[in-house]
Design a protein around this motif. Structure first.
Motif, PDB file in Angstrom:
ATOM      1  N   SER A 218       0.930  -1.119   0.091  1.00  0.00           N
ATOM      2  CA  SER A 218       0.095   0.040   0.183  1.00  0.00           C
ATOM      3  C   SER A 218       0.764   1.388   0.025  1.00  0.00           C
ATOM      4  O   SER A 218       0.317   2.320   0.132  1.00  0.00           O
ATOM      5  N   TRP A 219       2.072   1.210  -0.350  1.00  0.00           N
ATOM      6  CA  TRP A 219       2.989   2.414  -0.268  1.00  0.00           C
ATOM      7  C   TRP A 219       3.677   2.465  -1.728  1.00  0.00           C
ATOM      8  O   TRP A 219       3.801   1.428  -2.401  1.00  0.00           O
ATOM      9  N   PRO A 220       3.665   3.736  -2.148  1.00  0.00           N
ATOM     10  CA  PRO A 220       3.289   4.970  -1.696  1.00  0.00           C
ATOM     11  C   PRO A 220       2.037   5.141  -1.258  1.00  0.00           C
ATOM     12  O   PRO A 220       1.003   4.498  -1.693  1.00  0.00           O
ATOM     13  N   THR A 221       1.701   6.061  -0.068  1.00  0.00           N
ATOM     14  CA  THR A 221       0.557   6.215   0.571  1.00  0.00           C
ATOM     15  C   THR A 221       0.212   7.494   0.765  1.00  0.00           C
ATOM     16  O   THR A 221       1.169   8.464   0.742  1.00  0.00           O
ATOM     17  N   TYR A 222      -0.935   7.849   0.850  1.00  0.00           N
ATOM     18  CA  TYR A 222      -1.380   9.133   1.516  1.00  0.00           C
ATOM     19  C   TYR A 222      -1.611   9.191   2.799  1.00  0.00           C
ATOM     20  O   TYR A 222      -2.386   8.316   3.437  1.00  0.00           O
ATOM     21  N   ARG A 223      -0.628   9.957   3.827  1.00  0.00           N
ATOM     22  CA  ARG A 223      -0.680   9.830   5.123  1.00  0.00           C
ATOM     23  C   ARG A 223      -1.474  11.102   5.541  1.00  0.00           C
ATOM     24  O   ARG A 223      -1.422  12.104   5.415  1.00  0.00           O
ATOM     25  N   VAL A 224      -2.679  10.557   6.211  1.00  0.00           N
ATOM     26  CA  VAL A 224      -3.641  11.537   6.795  1.00  0.00           C
ATOM     27  C   VAL A 224      -3.117  12.712   7.754  1.00  0.00           C
ATOM     28  O   VAL A 224      -3.305  13.595   7.714  1.00  0.00           O
ATOM     29  N   SER A 225      -2.069  12.042   8.542  1.00  0.00           N
ATOM     30  CA  SER A 225      -1.482  12.985   9.589  1.00  0.00           C
ATOM     31  C   SER A 225      -0.731  13.903   9.208  1.00  0.00           C
ATOM     32  O   SER A 225      -0.283  14.871   9.704  1.00  0.00           O
ATOM     33  N   GLY A 227      -0.754  14.738   5.466  1.00  0.00           N
ATOM     34  CA  GLY A 227      -1.355  15.513   4.664  1.00  0.00           C
ATOM     35  C   GLY A 227      -0.648  15.597   3.271  1.00  0.00           C
ATOM     36  O   GLY A 227      -0.823  16.661   2.476  1.00  0.00           O
ATOM     37  N   LEU A 228       0.058  14.391   2.941  1.00  0.00           N
ATOM     38  CA  LEU A 228       0.796  14.352   2.001  1.00  0.00           C
ATOM     39  C   LEU A 228       0.896  13.050   1.448  1.00  0.00           C
ATOM     40  O   LEU A 228       0.706  12.173   2.421  1.00  0.00           O
ATOM     41  N   ALA A 229       1.547  12.711   0.259  1.00  0.00           N
ATOM     42  CA  ALA A 229       1.920  11.335  -0.122  1.00  0.00           C
ATOM     43  C   ALA A 229       3.098  10.809   0.185  1.00  0.00           C
ATOM     44  O   ALA A 229       4.280  11.753   0.022  1.00  0.00           O
ATOM     45  N   ARG A 230       3.332   9.693   0.673  1.00  0.00           N
ATOM     46  CA  ARG A 230       4.640   9.399   1.214  1.00  0.00           C
ATOM     47  C   ARG A 230       5.324   8.243   0.403  1.00  0.00           C
ATOM     48  O   ARG A 230       4.558   7.272   0.046  1.00  0.00           O
ATOM     49  N   ASN A 231       6.691   7.924   0.159  1.00  0.00           N
ATOM     50  CA  ASN A 231       6.992   6.712  -0.265  1.00  0.00           C
ATOM     51  C   ASN A 231       7.818   5.897   0.636  1.00  0.00           C
ATOM     52  O   ASN A 231       8.132   6.174   1.874  1.00  0.00           O
ATOM     53  N   MET A 232       8.268   4.750   0.278  1.00  0.00           N
ATOM     54  CA  MET A 232       9.093   3.936   1.256  1.00  0.00           C
ATOM     55  C   MET A 232      10.244   4.430   1.340  1.00  0.00           C
ATOM     56  O   MET A 232      10.841   4.113   2.789  1.00  0.00           O
ATOM     57  N   GLN A 233      10.913   5.140   0.788  1.00  0.00           N
ATOM     58  CA  GLN A 233      12.234   5.885   1.025  1.00  0.00           C
ATOM     59  C   GLN A 233      12.089   7.004   2.458  1.00  0.00           C
ATOM     60  O   GLN A 233      12.741   6.951   3.199  1.00  0.00           O
ATOM     61  N   HIS A 234      10.714   7.462   2.258  1.00  0.00           N
ATOM     62  CA  HIS A 234      10.420   8.499   3.499  1.00  0.00           C
ATOM     63  C   HIS A 234      10.159   7.449   4.796  1.00  0.00           C
ATOM     64  O   HIS A 234      10.678   7.902   5.797  1.00  0.00           O
ATOM     65  N   ARG A 235       9.737   6.269   4.568  1.00  0.00           N
ATOM     66  CA  ARG A 235       9.254   5.590   5.571  1.00  0.00           C
ATOM     67  C   ARG A 235      10.709   4.878   6.259  1.00  0.00           C
ATOM     68  O   ARG A 235      10.785   4.936   7.604  1.00  0.00           O
ATOM     69  N   MET A 236      11.758   4.725   5.375  1.00  0.00           N
ATOM     70  CA  MET A 236      12.950   4.166   6.026  1.00  0.00           C
ATOM     71  C   MET A 236      13.463   5.339   6.693  1.00  0.00           C
ATOM     72  O   MET A 236      14.234   5.243   7.756  1.00  0.00           O
ATOM     73  N   TRP A 237      13.392   6.573   6.055  1.00  0.00           N
ATOM     74  CA  TRP A 237      14.102   7.820   6.695  1.00  0.00           C
ATOM     75  C   TRP A 237      13.458   8.101   7.999  1.00  0.00           C
ATOM     76  O   TRP A 237      14.110   8.430   9.068  1.00  0.00           O
ATOM     77  N   ASP A 238      12.234   8.042   7.981  1.00  0.00           N
ATOM     78  CA  ASP A 238      11.347   8.681   9.292  1.00  0.00           C
ATOM     79  C   ASP A 238      11.718   7.591  10.495  1.00  0.00           C
ATOM     80  O   ASP A 238      11.850   8.047  11.520  1.00  0.00           O
ATOM     81  N   CYS A 239      11.807   6.235  10.190  1.00  0.00           N
ATOM     82  CA  CYS A 239      12.082   5.126  11.196  1.00  0.00           C
ATOM     83  C   CYS A 239      13.375   5.525  11.909  1.00  0.00           C
ATOM     84  O   CYS A 239      13.665   5.403  12.932  1.00  0.00           O
ATOM     85  N   HIS A 240      14.431   5.775  10.858  1.00  0.00           N
ATOM     86  CA  HIS A 240      15.581   6.256  11.465  1.00  0.00           C
ATOM     87  C   HIS A 240      15.669   7.344  12.169  1.00  0.00           C
ATOM     88  O   HIS A 240      16.561   7.431  13.144  1.00  0.00           O
ATOM     89  N   GLU A 249      21.037   7.977   3.838  1.00  0.00           N
ATOM     90  CA  GLU A 249      21.167   8.674   2.525  1.00  0.00           C
ATOM     91  C   GLU A 249      20.080   8.169   1.601  1.00  0.00           C
ATOM     92  O   GLU A 249      19.714   7.050   1.680  1.00  0.00           O
ATOM     93  N   TYR A 250      19.582   9.191   0.662  1.00  0.00           N
ATOM     94  CA  TYR A 250      18.420   8.869  -0.001  1.00  0.00           C
ATOM     95  C   TYR A 250      18.914   7.822  -1.372  1.00  0.00           C
ATOM     96  O   TYR A 250      19.912   8.257  -1.891  1.00  0.00           O
TER      97      TYR A 250
END
Length: 278
Positions: A218-225, A227-240, A249-250
Motif C-alpha cells: 500500500s506504499w506509496p500512500t497518502y498519510r492522513v496525519s 496531508g502528503l503522499a509518502r513513499n518507502m524511502q521516506h518511511r525508512m528515513w523517518d524510522c531512522h 542517505e536517499y
C-alpha cells in the motif's frame, strides 16, 4: 513500604483498569477515525488526494527536463526502456548498468542523472516535503508515486535470483535486527512481534506475511496525519530519525537492502496503490 488495604488495592486496580480501558478505547477511536476518513475518500479510489501527486508525477515523467532536455520515458525500471506497467511490483531488483540492486527511488535518481543530466547532489538536496510548513511533495516523490501506481492491482513479486539480489535480502535482514544508535533500537524492536504500538500507533509485525503484505502493498500512500503522499524511502528515513540515527542517505544501499528484505517478506502482496494510512 506500606501495604495497601483491601479497599485501596481494589481502588488502585480499578484505576489501572480504567486507564488501560481508556487507552484501548482511544486507540480504537483513532483507528476508527482513520477508517472513516479512508472510507470517505479511499473508499472512492478516485478521491484519494495522492492521485493529485500521481498526476503531477506523470507530467514530470513525460516532460523534457534537465540539462539534456529529455523526458524519463526511456528509463529502464527493469522491464525494458520506457516500460512502467508492473515495474514497481518487481522492485527492488538488480540492474546490470549500475551493477547494484536498486529500489524505485534510487533507480529514478540514476535515470534523472544519466538520462536527463541532473546533478545527483542537486536532486537529493531535499527529497521529502515538510508537512509542518504545508510544503507540497518534491518532484522525485511525485515521480515515484506515478511509476508505482502503474503496478496497482498486481502482486508484489521482486526477483531474488541474482547473487546480488540474494545478498541484498540477507543484508536487509541483518540490518532489520541490528541494534544501534543512542536508544539501542533496531527495526525489529518495533516490528517483530504482534500487538506492539508506539504511543497510540499500532505497529506491524514484519515477520508475518500478513502485516508485511499490508504495508508493502500500500506504499506509496497518502498519510492522513501528514496531508502528503509518502513513499518507502521516506518511511525508512523517518524510522531512522525516530531512532535518533543520522539521516539515511536517499537511495543508499542500506535503505535498498532493507526494502529488499521487507519486499521479500511481503511477496505476493496485492498492490493497492496509492494507499492511505494514518
Amino acid at each position: 513500604m506500606a501495604k495497601l488495604t483491601q479497599p485501596s488495592w481494589l481502588l488502585a486496580c480499578a484505576i489501572g483498569f480504567g486507564i488501560s480501558t481508556a487507552i484501548a478505547q482511544d486507540n480504537a477511536d483513532q483507528g476508527a477515525s482513520v477508517d472513516d476518513y479512508r472510507e470517505m475518500t479511499y473508499g472512492d479510489r478516485d478521491a484519494n488526494p495522492a492521485l493529485l501527486v500521481v498526476d503531477r508525477g506523470e507530467q514530470l515523467f513525460k516532460e523534457k527536463r534537465g540539462p539534456k532536455n529529455v523526458s524519463l520515458e526511456t528509463c529502464d525500471f527493469g522491464l525494458g526502456a520506457g516500460v512502467v506497467k508492473g515495474a514497481y511490483a518487481q522492485m527492488p531488483r538488480y540492474f546490470k548498468d549500475t551493477d547494484r540492486v536498486q529500489d524505485l527511488e534510487s533507480r529514478l535518481l540514476t535515470c534523472m542523472t544519466e538520462i536527463q543530466g541532473f546533478d545527483a547532489a542537486d536532486v537529493t538536496t531535499k527529497t521529502f516535503a515538510d508537512e509542518r510548513i504545508n510544503e507540497p511533495n518534491m518532484d522525485i516523490e511525485a515521480l515515484a508515486a506515478y511509476v508505482a501506481v502503474q503496478s496497482d492491482g498486481m502482486k508484489l513479486n521482486p526477483p531474488a535470483d541474482h547473487p546480488k539480489e540474494k545478498e541484498a535480502i540477507a543484508m536487509g535482514e541483518q540490518l532489520f535486527w541490528h541494534r544501534h544508535g543512542p536508544l539501542d533500537f533496531s527495526c525489529a524492536t518495533c516490528h517483530s512481534a504482534d500487538g506492539k504500538r508506539i504511543r497510540l500507533q499500532n505497529l506491524g509485525n514484519f515477520y508475518t506475511a500478513k502485516d508485511a503484505q499490508k504495508t508493502m502493498g500500500s506504499w506509496p500512500t497518502y498519510r492522513v496525519s501528514h496531508g502528503l503522499a509518502r513513499n518507502m524511502q521516506h518511511r525508512m528515513w523517518d524510522c531512522h530519525w525516530q531512532m535518533r540515527l543520522p539521516d539515511l542517505e536517499y537511495g543508499s544501499p542500506m535503505s535498498t537492502a532493507l526494502l529488499a528484505f521487507l519486499s521479500h517478506q511481503a511477496k505476493d502482496a496485492p498492490m493497492v496503490l496509492p494507499g492511505m494510512t494514518r
